[in-house]
Every structure is written in structure tokens, then in C-alpha cells.
Design a protein around this motif. Structure first.
Motif, mmCIF file in Angstrom:
data_model
loop_
_atom_site.group_PDB
_atom_site.id
_atom_site.type_symbol
_atom_site.label_atom_id
_atom_site.label_comp_id
_atom_site.label_asym_id
_atom_site.label_seq_id
_atom_site.Cartn_x
_atom_site.Cartn_y
_atom_site.Cartn_z
ATOM 1 N N HIS A 107 -100.355 -17.871 57.231
ATOM 2 C CA HIS A 107 -100.793 -19.194 57.672
ATOM 3 C C HIS A 107 -101.514 -19.078 59.009
ATOM 4 N N GLN A 108 -102.552 -19.885 59.166
ATOM 5 C CA GLN A 108 -103.252 -19.994 60.435
ATOM 6 C C GLN A 108 -102.951 -21.384 60.985
ATOM 7 N N VAL A 109 -102.347 -21.447 62.168
ATOM 8 C CA VAL A 109 -101.934 -22.730 62.753
ATOM 9 C C VAL A 109 -102.758 -23.004 64.002
ATOM 10 N N GLN A 110 -103.298 -24.230 64.071
ATOM 11 C CA GLN A 110 -104.045 -24.683 65.237
ATOM 12 C C GLN A 110 -103.612 -26.107 65.557
ATOM 13 N N GLU A 111 -103.834 -26.503 66.818
ATOM 14 C CA GLU A 111 -103.436 -27.838 67.247
ATOM 15 C C GLU A 111 -104.526 -28.472 68.086
ATOM 16 N N THR A 112 -104.508 -29.794 68.144
ATOM 17 C CA THR A 112 -105.407 -30.527 69.032
ATOM 18 C C THR A 112 -104.760 -30.610 70.408
ATOM 19 N N PHE A 113 -105.512 -31.147 71.347
ATOM 20 C CA PHE A 113 -104.917 -31.501 72.632
ATOM 21 C C PHE A 113 -103.915 -32.616 72.383
ATOM 22 N N SER A 114 -103.063 -32.885 73.341
ATOM 23 C CA SER A 114 -102.128 -33.998 73.178
ATOM 24 C C SER A 114 -102.709 -35.251 73.816
ATOM 25 N N TRP A 115 -102.389 -36.381 73.206
ATOM 26 C CA TRP A 115 -102.822 -37.694 73.680
ATOM 27 C C TRP A 115 -101.594 -38.572 73.823
ATOM 28 N N PRO A 116 -101.737 -39.720 74.481
ATOM 29 C CA PRO A 116 -100.672 -40.717 74.399
ATOM 30 C C PRO A 116 -100.476 -41.055 72.911
ATOM 31 N N ILE A 117 -99.269 -41.402 72.543
ATOM 32 C CA ILE A 117 -98.929 -41.583 71.125
ATOM 33 C C ILE A 117 -99.866 -42.549 70.406
ATOM 34 N N ASN A 118 -100.191 -43.682 71.008
ATOM 35 C CA ASN A 118 -101.061 -44.651 70.332
ATOM 36 C C ASN A 118 -102.445 -44.077 70.049
ATOM 37 N N GLU A 119 -102.997 -43.298 70.980
ATOM 38 C CA GLU A 119 -104.301 -42.666 70.757
ATOM 39 C C GLU A 119 -104.212 -41.631 69.644
ATOM 40 N N ALA A 120 -103.142 -40.848 69.637
ATOM 41 C CA ALA A 120 -102.980 -39.826 68.598
ATOM 42 C C ALA A 120 -102.821 -40.465 67.225
ATOM 43 N N ARG A 121 -102.142 -41.592 67.153
ATOM 44 C CA ARG A 121 -102.005 -42.282 65.859
ATOM 45 C C ARG A 121 -103.356 -42.785 65.371
ATOM 46 N N ALA A 122 -104.218 -43.216 66.280
ATOM 47 C CA ALA A 122 -105.571 -43.637 65.902
ATOM 48 C C ALA A 122 -106.368 -42.436 65.385
ATOM 49 N N ILE A 123 -106.230 -41.294 66.024
ATOM 50 C CA ILE A 123 -106.893 -40.065 65.561
ATOM 51 C C ILE A 123 -106.355 -39.690 64.184
ATOM 52 N N TRP A 124 -105.057 -39.809 63.988
ATOM 53 C CA TRP A 124 -104.434 -39.492 62.694
ATOM 54 C C TRP A 124 -105.025 -40.374 61.583
ATOM 55 N N THR A 125 -105.151 -41.658 61.858
ATOM 56 C CA THR A 125 -105.740 -42.572 60.877
ATOM 57 C C THR A 125 -107.187 -42.196 60.591
ATOM 58 N N ALA A 126 -107.923 -41.836 61.632
ATOM 59 C CA ALA A 126 -109.320 -41.404 61.457
ATOM 60 C C ALA A 126 -109.395 -40.125 60.631
ATOM 61 N N LEU A 127 -108.481 -39.213 60.855
ATOM 62 C CA LEU A 127 -108.441 -37.964 60.087
ATOM 63 C C LEU A 127 -108.210 -38.248 58.606
ATOM 64 N N LEU A 128 -107.241 -39.079 58.308
ATOM 65 C CA LEU A 128 -106.923 -39.384 56.908
ATOM 66 C C LEU A 128 -108.078 -40.080 56.199
ATOM 67 N N SER A 129 -108.841 -40.871 56.937
ATOM 68 C CA SER A 129 -109.926 -41.635 56.317
ATOM 69 C C SER A 129 -111.264 -40.907 56.325
ATOM 70 N N GLY A 130 -111.305 -39.695 56.862
ATOM 71 C CA GLY A 130 -112.549 -38.928 56.879
ATOM 72 C C GLY A 130 -113.431 -39.186 58.090
ATOM 73 N N ARG A 131 -112.943 -39.976 59.058
ATOM 74 C CA ARG A 131 -113.728 -40.260 60.255
ATOM 75 C C ARG A 131 -113.499 -39.248 61.355
#
Length: 95
Positions: A69-93
Motif C-alpha cells: 500500500h502507498q499511503v499519503q495525506e493532505t495537510f490538516s485543516w479545521p474540521i469544518n474545512e476538511a469536511r467541505a474538502i471531503w464532500t468536494a472529493l466525493l463529488s469529483g470537485r
């Protein structure tokens, strides 16, 4: 082979033309006590997880290869910002 009807976790949509490009880096132990709160289905070669801890959050990407397995991570954000990024990731944005 797993059929999509059998999957319980979401799948990441195809990236949109103008998607946000995330900066992926090697895991950093600063948030080693963070916990996975959301994830995509393991039936795909690339699996994403949203981790939260200590008021911060990040996305982990695991690419499942024959050699391991190759594991990588993003920078950390405040939780609300990271949840917005998560939603964008799932939707292809974001990718």
C-alpha cells in the motif's frame, strides 16, 4: 469481484474538469491520535479516509498495489474545512 450493489461505502466520482488539486504528502505523525470518521469503499484501488482529531482533520489516500500500500495525506485543516474538502472529493470537485 465485488459488485457495486454490494458496496456499503461511497465511491469517489470522476474528477470534474476544474477540480481542486489536493497536495498529497507522506504521512506526518502530528495527528497520530486522529481517528477515521468517514471512508470510501475498499473495492477500488484507491481508498480515501477522513481523519479527525484535536480540532483538526485531514484526508488520507491509500493506493492498494500488488507490492503493498502507498499511503499519503493532505495537510490538516479545521474540521469544518476538511469536511467541505471531503464532500468536494466525493463529488469529483477535488482530487
Amino acid at each position: 469481484m465485488i459488485l457495486l450493489d454490494e458496496c456499503l461505502s461511497p465511491h469517489v466520482a470522476m474528477p470534474q474538469r476544474d477540480h481542486l488539486r489536493l497536495d498529497w504528502q507522506q504521512p506526518y505523525p502530528a495527528l497520530e491520535r486522529a481517528r477515521s470518521v468517514a471512508w470510501t469503499c475498499w473495492c477500488r484501488a484507491t481508498v480515501y479516509e477522513l481523519y479527525e482529531g484535536a480540532g483538526r482533520a485531514f484526508v488520507r489516500r491509500t493506493i492498494q498495489l500488488d507490492s503493498g500500500h502507498q499511503v499519503q495525506e493532505t495537510f490538516s485543516w479545521p474540521i469544518n474545512e476538511a469536511r467541505a474538502i471531503w464532500t468536494a472529493l466525493l463529488s469529483g470537485r477535488a482530487r
